[in-house]
Design an enzyme around this catalytic site. Structure first.
Site, PDB file in Angstrom:
ATOM      1  N   PRO A 140      -9.079   2.917  19.118  1.00 19.87           N
ATOM      2  CA  PRO A 140      -7.564   2.274  18.790  1.00 19.87           C
ATOM      3  C   PRO A 140      -7.867   0.647  19.294  1.00 19.87           C
ATOM      4  O   PRO A 140      -7.440  -0.128  18.598  1.00 19.87           O
ATOM      5  CB  PRO A 140      -6.967   2.973  19.751  1.00 19.87           C
ATOM      6  CG  PRO A 140      -7.267   4.461  19.660  1.00 19.87           C
ATOM      7  CD  PRO A 140      -8.598   4.404  19.968  1.00 19.87           C
ATOM      8  N   TYR A 141      -8.666   0.642  20.463  1.00 19.49           N
ATOM      9  CA  TYR A 141      -8.630  -1.033  20.658  1.00 19.49           C
ATOM     10  C   TYR A 141      -9.476  -1.732  19.786  1.00 19.49           C
ATOM     11  O   TYR A 141      -8.796  -2.782  19.302  1.00 19.49           O
ATOM     12  CB  TYR A 141      -9.611  -1.033  22.136  1.00 19.49           C
ATOM     13  CG  TYR A 141     -10.014  -2.536  22.470  1.00 19.49           C
ATOM     14  CD1 TYR A 141      -9.268  -3.448  22.647  1.00 19.49           C
ATOM     15  CD2 TYR A 141     -11.300  -2.762  22.378  1.00 19.49           C
ATOM     16  CE1 TYR A 141      -9.510  -4.621  22.941  1.00 19.49           C
ATOM     17  CE2 TYR A 141     -11.586  -4.202  22.518  1.00 19.49           C
ATOM     18  CZ  TYR A 141     -10.824  -5.164  22.778  1.00 19.49           C
ATOM     19  OH  TYR A 141     -11.097  -6.435  22.881  1.00 19.49           O
ATOM     20  N   GLY A 142     -10.512  -1.189  19.327  1.00 13.59           N
ATOM     21  CA  GLY A 142     -11.206  -2.183  17.992  1.00 13.59           C
ATOM     22  C   GLY A 142     -10.474  -2.198  16.899  1.00 13.59           C
ATOM     23  O   GLY A 142     -10.378  -2.848  16.130  1.00 13.59           O
TER      24      GLY A 142
END
Length: 323
Positions: A140-142
């Protein structure tokens, strides 16, 4: 020109703020201080405490400080946390950016530098990652960084705002001990933490298809990264065909985990052998940037090597954590 730096009291943000101020740029910082440290900023840089998700505050800062450009760094950035709390990451990283962009467009801001990440690429099987390598984030960060790039470019095109998205590779080091990273989330402070606790460093997998079997990464000194932001800001200030640029920020040189741990042992004087544990899910064998576009469009090249990163980070670690 007055540049708003969001996340300006953070590890990277404070380096960017100081680099830009040192080069004669006017800067104001906005930070919610969730991880930022006010003492990182010199007195001449105004620091507003608050979030990019606060639309009224964003508008107030733009108006009261005569902001004409934005360098947006404020974001949550821990991969494991993003897997555990994906809605929080989308809300803060993408929602906060949307609120900031709305305010910027309403205020007629014409220049926007976005802090992105090599995490947008996922795990491509290539020798050098170029800006044209397909993006396929694996956490999710990316995903939030890639969505952020889409949003920045769309807002720029809709409102005549020149934009640059900077895709960082692995950041380390410090320009001064006070400015060092105080978290224990990246490999260099993680190894320092193990050594400080009289434990051996850990290597997650030594059977990758690399020269020594450990993962290979591209490490960039945070002071070089700060200078890249300055170069990007000035590229936008020059105008012309700035448009919407996407640029990798790395050295273009790979260093294996085992090589990095060896350098850390030499710098700290604690060269104990690392212990090898099982691979971590999602780790790519190799992730090294092509730095050609940064040189071409920004006139920027990294100047500092891995030993300087480790030496400066170790000085900061001793200041903040002791040994």
């Amino acid at each position: 020109m007055t540049w708003l730096i969001t996340g300006g009291a953070g590890y990277i943000g404070a380096h960017v703020a100081r680099a830009m101020t040192g080069a004669g740029e006017r800067v104001v910082a906005l930070d919610d201080l969730s991880t930022g440290v006010p003492e990182r900023l010199p007195d001449e840089i105004p620091l507003i405490t608050g979030s990019t998700m606060d639309a009224d505050l964003v508008k107030q800062v733009f108006a009261e400080h005569g902001v004409t450009g934005v360098v947006h760094l404020a974001a949550r950035k821990q991969v494991a946390e993003s897997v555990a709390q994906p809605t929080r990451y989308y809300r803060e990283n993408v929602g906060g950016l949307a609120t900031l962009l709305e305010g910027a467009c309403e205020a007629g801001i014409e220049r926007f530098v976005f802090s992105s990440s090599a995490a947008v690429y996922g795990n491509p099987d290539v020798d050098l990652i170029t800006e044209d390598t397909p993006c396929a984030p694996v956490n999710p960060y990316g995903e939030t960084k890639l969505a952020g790039e889409w949003l920045v470019r769309a807002a720029g095109q809709a409102h005549g705002m020149a934009t640059v998205c900077l895709r960082y590779f692995n950041v380390a080091g410090a320009a001064a001990p006070l400015l060092s990273d105080t978290g224990v989330f990246n490999i260099v402070p993680m190894v320092f933490d193990r050594l400080t606790r009289n434990e051996a460093p850990r290597i997650f997998g030594d059977d990758y298809p690399t020269p020594d079997g450990t993962c290979v990464r591209d490490y960039i000194h945070v002071a070089d990264l700060a200078e890249a932001h300055l170069a990007a800001a000035r590229r936008l200030t020059r105008g012309g065909a700035a448009g919407d640029l996407t640029v990798n920020i790395g050295r273009g040189e790979g260093v294996s985990v085992r090589e990095l741990i060896t350098v850390i042992g030499e710098v700290t004087g604690d060269g104990r052998a690392p212990v090898v544990e099982e691979r971590r899910s999602g780790d790519a064998p190799r992730a090294v940037a092509s730095a050609a576009r940064a040189a071409e469009v920004l006139g920027w090249r990294a100047r500092r090597g891995v030993r300087e990163m480790v030496e400066s980070a170790w000085q900061g670690w001793q200041l903040h954590h002791g040994k």
